[in-house]
Design an enzyme around this catalytic site. Structure first.
Site, PDB file in Angstrom:
ATOM      1  N   ASP A 165       0.834  -1.199   0.000  1.00 15.01           N
ATOM      2  CA  ASP A 165       0.000   0.000   0.000  1.00 15.01           C
ATOM      3  C   ASP A 165       0.870   1.250   0.000  1.00 15.01           C
ATOM      4  O   ASP A 165       0.587   2.230  -0.715  1.00 15.01           O
ATOM      5  CB  ASP A 165      -0.908  -0.025   1.230  1.00 15.01           C
ATOM      6  N   GLU A 211      -2.036  -5.349  -3.565  1.00 12.79           N
ATOM      7  CA  GLU A 211      -1.043  -4.588  -2.806  1.00 12.79           C
ATOM      8  C   GLU A 211       0.083  -5.489  -2.321  1.00 12.79           C
ATOM      9  O   GLU A 211       1.259  -5.100  -2.332  1.00 12.79           O
ATOM     10  CB  GLU A 211      -1.718  -3.900  -1.621  1.00 12.79           C
TER      11      GLU A 211
END
Length: 227
Positions: A49, A121
């Protein structure tokens, strides 16, 4: 360790050859099937992320050198939000190689937006740890592709934009009502209506309640802006 044929094909689709294949395996391992010797992808998700955020921040700054922070922030949010990650995951067939426990698999886990977004992610983090920042950046820019250039100059959360529109005219915030939920539990379809105090309404359907609210808000805002 050598990647299985399906994982090797997935690695080719995202455009990275892993020197440490175990990183990709971990990135695709959901908590529902993890063990003490087979860790899940949650820590990688946390890292990915942040890597995605840095790449997108750089890309947006480079794409529009005159944009203010207020203009850049909503564009950034559009590109890094879970929905965007899940859409990219679908395009590269991530759901087909996601490693899930039986219960999660039976409940449609391979199609769940949250699981796909999280795993995307984690894959970014795996590429980063395997090949460094430039390798991760190259993969992200390739997979996000035209999304970066096409993100609206004033991209805003549709619900926020509609609320701001209402407040500017002295109206209370719009009200959202779930009208219907259809389909099986693992693949529901929500119908949501948004209503202004002045009576105008729009409704929209989507596979997640939040998406349906956003779609309804976007439709109503477009109609009100045209009046």
């Amino acid at each position: 360790m050598k990647l299985s044929a399906d994982l090797a094909a997935f690695a080719a689709r995202i455009g990275h050859e892993f020197r440490r294949p175990e990183l990709l395996v971990r990135a695709l391992t959901h908590a529902s099937i993890s063990t003490a010797t087979r860790p899940d992808n949650q820590r990688l998700e946390f890292l990915g992320d942040r890597v995605l955020g840095l790449v997108m921040a750089e890309a947006l700054l480079a794409a529009d050198r005159a944009a203010s922070e207020g203009q850049l922030a909503p564009r950034f949010n559009t590109l890094v939000r879970k929905e965007a990650c899940a859409n990219v995951a679908r395009e590269v067939g991530l759901g087909d190689v996601l490693k899930l426990g039986r219960s999660e698999m039976m409940s449609g886990g391979r199609r769940k937006e949250a699981l796909l977004g999280d795993a995307m992610e984690a894959v970014i983090a795996a590429v980063y740890l395997d090949g460094g920042f430039e390798a991760a950046k190259a993969v992200i820019l390739r997979l996000w592709g035209d999304r970066i250039g096409a993100v609206e100059a004033d991209a805003r959360d549709a619900k926020t934009a509609l609320q701001e529109w209402a407040q500017a005219r002295g109206l209370p915030p719009p009200a959202y009502t779930e009208l219907k939920r259809e389909g099986p539990d693992h693949q529901p379809i929500f119908t949501v209506e948004v209503r202004l105090e002045t009576g105008e309404t729009e409704a929209a359907k989507a596979g997640a309640k939040r998406q349906a609210e956003q779609a309804a808000a976007k439709a109503l805002l477009a109609r009100m802006d045209g009046t």
